[in-house]
Design a protein around this motif. Structure first.
Motif, PDB file in Angstrom:
ATOM      1  N   GLN C 161       0.848  -1.311   0.027  1.00 13.82           N
ATOM      2  CA  GLN C 161      -0.075  -0.141   0.035  1.00 13.82           C
ATOM      3  C   GLN C 161       0.918   1.313  -0.041  1.00 13.82           C
ATOM      4  OE1 GLN C 161      -2.511   0.085   3.242  1.00 13.82           O
ATOM      5  NE2 GLN C 161      -0.967   0.489   4.760  1.00 13.82           N
ATOM      6  N   SER C 162       0.154   2.334  -0.510  1.00 13.03           N
ATOM      7  CA  SER C 162       0.935   3.531  -0.820  1.00 13.03           C
ATOM      8  C   SER C 162       1.839   4.007   0.373  1.00 13.03           C
ATOM      9  CB  SER C 162       0.072   4.510  -1.182  1.00 13.03           C
ATOM     10  OG  SER C 162       0.852   5.808  -1.397  1.00 13.03           O
ATOM     11  N   ARG C 163       3.051   4.485   0.222  1.00 11.82           N
ATOM     12  CA  ARG C 163       3.815   5.036   1.081  1.00 11.82           C
ATOM     13  C   ARG C 163       3.233   6.611   1.359  1.00 11.82           C
ATOM     14  NH1 ARG C 163       8.910   4.262  -2.091  1.00 11.82           N
ATOM     15  NH2 ARG C 163       7.240   4.566  -3.722  1.00 11.82           N
ATOM     16  N   GLU C 164       2.272   7.079   0.605  1.00 13.93           N
ATOM     17  CA  GLU C 164       1.620   8.331   0.899  1.00 13.93           C
ATOM     18  C   GLU C 164       0.976   8.373   2.246  1.00 13.93           C
ATOM     19  OE1 GLU C 164      -0.837   8.482  -2.292  1.00 13.93           O
ATOM     20  OE2 GLU C 164       0.413   9.755  -3.585  1.00 13.93           O
ATOM     21  N   ASN C 165       0.712   7.262   2.692  1.00  9.19           N
ATOM     22  CA  ASN C 165      -0.021   7.178   3.817  1.00  9.19           C
ATOM     23  C   ASN C 165       0.795   7.467   4.997  1.00  9.19           C
ATOM     24  OD1 ASN C 165      -1.448   6.220   5.932  1.00  9.19           O
ATOM     25  ND2 ASN C 165      -2.185   4.365   5.285  1.00  9.19           N
ATOM     26  N   GLN C 166       0.402   8.578   5.684  1.00 10.97           N
ATOM     27  CA  GLN C 166       1.067   9.281   6.699  1.00 10.97           C
ATOM     28  C   GLN C 166       1.496   8.298   7.802  1.00 10.97           C
ATOM     29  OE1 GLN C 166       2.685  11.829   6.020  1.00 10.97           O
ATOM     30  NE2 GLN C 166       1.597  13.036   4.717  1.00 10.97           N
ATOM     31  N   GLN C 167       0.322   7.277   8.238  1.00 10.34           N
ATOM     32  CA  GLN C 167       0.361   6.469   9.293  1.00 10.34           C
ATOM     33  C   GLN C 167       1.232   5.169   9.161  1.00 10.34           C
ATOM     34  OE1 GLN C 167      -3.029   7.329   8.827  1.00 10.34           O
ATOM     35  NE2 GLN C 167      -2.714   8.949  10.126  1.00 10.34           N
ATOM     36  N   HIS C 169       4.059   2.699   8.858  1.00 16.27           N
ATOM     37  CA  HIS C 169       5.196   2.545   9.650  1.00 16.27           C
ATOM     38  C   HIS C 169       6.475   2.278   8.490  1.00 16.27           C
ATOM     39  CE1 HIS C 169       2.769   1.169  12.944  1.00 16.27           C
ATOM     40  NE2 HIS C 169       3.209   2.111  13.320  1.00 16.27           N
ATOM     41  N   HIS C 170       7.578   2.576   9.178  1.00 12.92           N
ATOM     42  CA  HIS C 170       8.898   2.325   8.289  1.00 12.92           C
ATOM     43  C   HIS C 170       8.851   0.782   7.624  1.00 12.92           C
ATOM     44  CE1 HIS C 170      11.405   5.699   9.757  1.00 12.92           C
ATOM     45  NE2 HIS C 170      11.800   5.425   8.422  1.00 12.92           N
ATOM     46  N   GLU C 171       8.695   0.015   8.565  1.00 12.03           N
ATOM     47  CA  GLU C 171       8.526  -1.424   8.020  1.00 12.03           C
ATOM     48  C   GLU C 171       7.588  -1.649   6.933  1.00 12.03           C
ATOM     49  OE1 GLU C 171       8.928  -5.637   7.805  1.00 12.03           O
ATOM     50  OE2 GLU C 171       9.946  -3.828   8.602  1.00 12.03           O
ATOM     51  N   ASP C 172       6.524  -0.855   6.775  1.00  7.85           N
ATOM     52  CA  ASP C 172       5.501  -1.303   5.802  1.00  7.85           C
ATOM     53  C   ASP C 172       6.189  -0.562   4.470  1.00  7.85           C
ATOM     54  OD1 ASP C 172       3.755  -2.336   7.557  1.00  7.85           O
ATOM     55  OD2 ASP C 172       2.782  -0.366   7.934  1.00  7.85           O
ATOM     56  N   ARG C 173       6.813   0.595   4.748  1.00  3.25           N
ATOM     57  CA  ARG C 173       7.398   1.247   3.809  1.00  3.25           C
ATOM     58  C   ARG C 173       8.600   0.443   2.846  1.00  3.25           C
ATOM     59  NH1 ARG C 173       6.444   7.339   3.940  1.00  3.25           N
ATOM     60  NH2 ARG C 173       4.913   7.294   5.838  1.00  3.25           N
ATOM     61  N   ALA C 204      -5.116   2.376  -3.021  1.00  3.00           N
ATOM     62  CA  ALA C 204      -4.299   2.106  -1.855  1.00  3.00           C
ATOM     63  C   ALA C 204      -2.807   1.670  -2.351  1.00  3.00           C
ATOM     64  CB  ALA C 204      -4.680   1.304  -0.803  1.00  3.00           C
ATOM     65  N   VAL C 307     -13.969   5.322   7.428  1.00  3.19           N
ATOM     66  CA  VAL C 307     -12.730   5.736   8.611  1.00  3.19           C
ATOM     67  C   VAL C 307     -12.842   4.506   9.527  1.00  3.19           C
ATOM     68  CG1 VAL C 307     -12.643   7.050  10.624  1.00  3.19           C
ATOM     69  CG2 VAL C 307     -13.320   8.160   8.541  1.00  3.19           C
TER      70      VAL C 307
END
Lengths: 309, 309, 309, 309, 309, 309
Positions: C161-167, C169-173, C204, C307
């Motif tokens: 999923q997009s690294r645009e997402n602010q929430q 985590h590093h790991e996800d990125r 996403a 939400v």
């Protein structure tokens, strides 16, 4: 392995004089006191219900079977300082007298709320209920019961708050579920154990907890008459005119901007502070009492939805 | 290694009298009961579908092949206290009677929701389904099936809530995926296993779960007639005039500001509390019943989007 | 060390009859089917592109060199129940037939999304692509290729999923980055491996994933004609008048307040439920079909920005 | 201990033909190419600056001393698919030619962003810069330098995003600090190492990073003329009329509702998809090209503040 | 095992000259000083209360029994720099003089707030109170008490902030509960230990903490007269005209846009900065003082609800 | 055990030529330079203050005693690139000259901000201050001091940001507390150690930190005259007409939409970029300078409340 000491505060055998005294001093809670005594009587001797039914209605009263599925769970809700915990920890004295049996008071220990590892809370709650099961089983014999156990969970909202809360973690939800499972298992086992949840955040309890409660009692701040009674007791032995007592009861009530005093505001803050003002060199005068009441703010109401402190 | 005891509550062989009785007492759920019985018949003997098709339509009915891809998954949704869990845990008694076979009731244990380490939930769900596979395989022989298994997941929303939720962690999403994989694998294996998810938060279930459900049943609070029936059953043996029963059914319904009583409000709170009021010294009078109904608030509705308790 | 079994569901050699059948039953996806077959032909024999260019345009066609940098990545996007996963897991049957070669179907395992420790996801994705590299290398020889591999990542949004997402985590990125690296490395190695990402949350996906996709295909819910076709297939062998079929196709479409049925709503929920209604004692009548269609809600649309559930 | 392989993708010695070719194909980046070549010249032989100063201005040019404190850091910012990474990984070929020295391309590995334990990222960034220091020291001798190293950090925003972000964890801030320390230490050591950060979120970079950048280059999507050039190159060898090329350049530009095509949209999606449409049985006609351009959406713009995908 | 050194800053035996001096220099806190002295007298000799009651009122004064349930807890609240901590750490000097006994000052160590593992905070708070219990028990003998202990918890809000806060974790709530349990246990044990919580976020304290406080004292910034006094003391020995002192007291007060100076702003920032301006080559003139006061901003007020810094 | 190397960057003995040079080049900071020199003089020989008081005022100057409680803490606040860190790391050279003593520069290492385990930060800060205590003790002898130590904490906001922040974790708050404790302990020990906090987020510092600061200095971006001076220095040796310099100073100032250049924008970005433009084949002309200034954006201002990058 978790031992009794890991799970509970030191277990207290009731009656014992300090709590018996505290029980007697609790004002305006007669309905709850009566109800709790009846519940204990049924736990001690479930046959009594059938006897009652036959005496007043007949041999085939379906309602008596409904008690089988019911959980022995009571919720004490209300503001801090209004007697919830005091009653929860002392009504066993009355039960003990009424049943002429020892009543064991179990108070869930802090550690049961988890001591570090996620997942532990679930395990500890499970262990606590297992312990009560064993204790309950020992309390039953073919000749009836020989003891009653009361489990008190203070600040229960921290343990069983609603799973409706979006921010709740899995672990927290699992804690609620563990508690539900424990309560349900007690209901099935028919052992003489009562569970009392105390909370000042009734709205925070999980609906699944609330629907299981045999009864939910709400404890309010004292009204004018109750404040007067409490003050009269607390100032017993000091010569305070009735007019002053009335004035104090009035001044400690809610006004437009702040709530009224709690019981503990009256007995643990107002009177002791006035005494300290007089002590050691003067008498406790009306003037001191009135001055003190003006200086003390009532405990703020615990508001469930305050966003951040 | 995880054993059966790590994964499930003690497995219960149905029929057994308590649950059979509970099954019978469940009111107004006949459609669901019928449907579940049919599903079990097909699991027990898939040939029946083909026989049906040939009898009524002909040899080449494409629809019979659609059942192969279908997951044996049922969703029971609705408010607390309306019979979801009671039916989920008792309908196996009926299946057992209808099929003349034992039905094994598996209830997913709390621990399966993870006991500490992230990632465990995925592993435990996998293990649980593996266990059911083995059990299902044992239940099949060349002569047909010799048992049916029912897996009940109570409070399923905690386990399989929607991955649409932005705050959900990877682990949680993985749990949903593990569940999907488990259900899909059962679908493929054609073993006699039914899975029932109970939830009071239907909207919280992942769409991918919902689309796999062979059927979703919604359990509502009782309407006026159902309340009357439930009260009549619960007060059986006590002489309550019809007018009073009607009045009680009316008073326990929703008014503008609060919802109506749930089934369990009626049978586990209203009637027992009234009994306790009368007990031990008086009969259960109409007056007591009416007074009690005024004192008891119905269980609040579980609202999915309440921001914080 | 991570083995093939840690990383993938059991690898399936295609063609195999169940999936071949499923591939044939997928309606309205001819463009995608054709495109995927062409891509596989090029992977199997990259020379064909040059031959084509020479045949139709001449020896110096720059466009043929562009294929070298392209990633063999396809995105299947769309709502649940519209055939994404079914096609992803079955189109290899067609490739196998077209190329007369075995096609190995790799499905990324849940565990690849990390099994506890942060950082593992990155490692596991790396291992998965390494595995495919080895497999791809084995599939090539001086005489051309002898097999094609297809990696299917279902519910890919959880993984990339997009690294645009602010929430995030590093790991996800890092997981997204690992995937990008894996796809890029396949592009460079020119091995016969195709990667298919399935997602119901196209928005996403990380833009860096999307820009690498050789093609993105969107799978929609069936329109009126497609519903009619699907229903006709599903009800084949049962005598349903054309008018009823038309009526069903109409009733299963979107109205102002809810979406239309998905393919799986039609074939896995509507028709089986109607069958279950009739079974075992009556025929599947028009009335049953129409009653069933009124009782079944279409699967809700997966909304990306809901939400909280 | 962390080895070179833990920290970096396989190190590549430039020039090598693939990247040299890619460097040449990059259109419209001449200013950046020139600047990078000059920077490398100074790293290779810092004396040249003094010689330049003396030749054009005189012996006492203060500006030459300013270079001592400057970090050899360049930021490549811009949208995906516009050549940032391609240039970062290929400009070393040009440097190698200009200097007649080998250029080593280091690409920071994913693992450097931490592989599990908080705090590791800081350690790994430190190790990476230490490695470059050693390499840089080896590249210098009394006779000048014998090699240049280029460190490329792709998707740098994940590594060095702004500490202004309130949600950032300590660890992340420490990562930024570690990077700053590394860059500062290179500045002090005067070793022939260049650092290039690529990001599509320029606004997300920490101001402390940005102020250290010797230069920040912004890569935009191609304008109309650049699209025409790119298309002409990509379609070289196929007989496409100028009018069609112009039409394609126009259609791939931004309209009111969506952005224009990126370079990679043109060369890796548009032209290959059109080729695949024609292949294997027809020529690539104007009609196919125009149809394809209508079917392909440009890569969405990476928006920094999109709340959640 | 946790030792005294793990739990507390080095324990200080009072009186000692530095703190005694500091105690004397604290201006405008006479009410609090008196109250604290009385409380200590009662702890030292609880009989005094009974003697007082008999002397002024009679033998049966109920109020004297209320002290048994009261916690020896005092809350010092107010802005930074207004003497909270200074008083908390020095009033023991006065107690020691008044009682002619040593007073041990325990200051809760940072580590008690947890040093890594969740759950540790609860354990450490428990250990700290256990330690004070032991110390308290040692301080009592049949001949009365031989020492008093004072536990100071600075920045107490971090430890016991309100459980009303939704974002609070279980662990934090458990910390509050552990503190409540510790304070309650001291109340029961009747040992000579006083607990003082200092906080600049009174509103952040848990209501359950606040209701237990025997008294809550609010420390404000100095008013005009207090500033004048503080300045006169601080500038003693330097010839500053009364008009200048008045002017300084005025200028350091609040104006419409900023708060007034704290005590520490006056004594630790204003005067030393002025001295440093003069030092070493000129006298401290009125002009320097006035210039300095214009250059120094008062410490900002600690605002509880500032969203983010 | 943590060693000096774990806690600090390599310790540097001042004066050393690079930093001494940098100190001299810092423009417009004379007030701060003077103040720091005076503070160091007092640390080196506290008697001087008494001598000053006696010389100018008399023997009984109360203000001299106020210095005892004061923390040797200075806050350097302001935008990036305005000389904060450069001064913090170089003013020791001046102290060394003024005192004729070595000055040891300690720079808190990144790792001190915690390297993984929660709770470590507190421990490391404690260790760092312990180390400075030992160093400080060694620096004192009966004959006065023989060295001064300066601790520089760069990017201090990450370490000691305000506990007002609701999102702050316990651990972070504990870090602030550890720092406060360290600074307070230095104040008490009277050792020759100065602590300098650098931050570009003054508003983010905890009020308890700010009230302890002996002085807070704010570093602004250069004004027009300062820019002119800086440019003249940087372009020394190149023949640039005064009109051009003035024009450059003007163009690098703030306009309505963007801030002015920082010092480092002028000296590390503007002039070097212009040089690189000219190099190697042309002179640095006015035209190049003016073109460059138009191409370079000033470093954005670090905004404390930017929600997310």
């Amino acid at each position: 392995m978790t031992t009794q000491d890991d799970l509970f505060q030191p277990v207290i055998e009731l009656p014992e004089p300090v709590r018996a005294d505290r029980y007697r001093r609790l004002i305006g809670l007669d309905d709850i006191k009566t109800r709790l005594r009846k519940e204990a009587m049924l736990l001690a001797d479930p046959q009594r219900l059938q006897l009652w039914a036959e005496k007043f209605h007949g041999p085939e009263v379906a309602a008596t079977t409904l008690f089988t599925d019911r959980a022995p769970l009571f919720v004490f809700a209300g503001d801090v300082g209004c007697g919830k915990s005091a009653l929860a920890e002392s009504f066993g004295c009355d039960l003990a007298d009424a049943l002429d049996l020892p009543v064991y008071l179990y108070r869930l220990k802090l550690a049961t709320r988890g001591s570090g590892l996620v997942g532990e809370m679930t395990a500890l709650i499970g262990a606590a209920f297992e312990h009560l099961h064993l204790q309950g089983a020992k309390s039953k014999s073919t000749r009836g019961i020989n003891a009653v156990s009361v489990l008190v969970v203070d600040e229960a909202d921290a343990l069983v708050q609603s799973r409706e809360n979006q921010q709740m973690h899995h672990e927290d939800r699992a804690g609620v579920d563990a508690f539900l499972a424990g309560v349900d298992s007690l209901a099935g086992a028919q052992v003489p154990v009562l569970v009392v949840l105390c909370t000042n955040r009734l709205g925070a309890l999980d609906p699944a907890i609330m629907r299981r409660a045999a009864a939910t009692f709400v404890f309010d701040r004292p009204d004018s008459a109750q404040r007067l009674t409490a003050l009269r007791h607390a100032l017993h032995g000091i010569d305070v005119p009735a007019a002053t007592l009335n004035r104090l009861a009035e001044l400690t009530g809610p006004d437009g901007t702040r709530p009224g005093y709690t019981y503990s505001d009256l007995t643990q803050r107002l009177v002791p502070t006035a005494v300290m003002d007089a002590f050691p060199d003067s008498a406790l005068t009306d003037e001191i009492l009135l001055r003190t009441v003006r200086a003390i703010e009532p405990t703020p109401i615990f508001e469930e939805n305050r966003v951040a402190p």
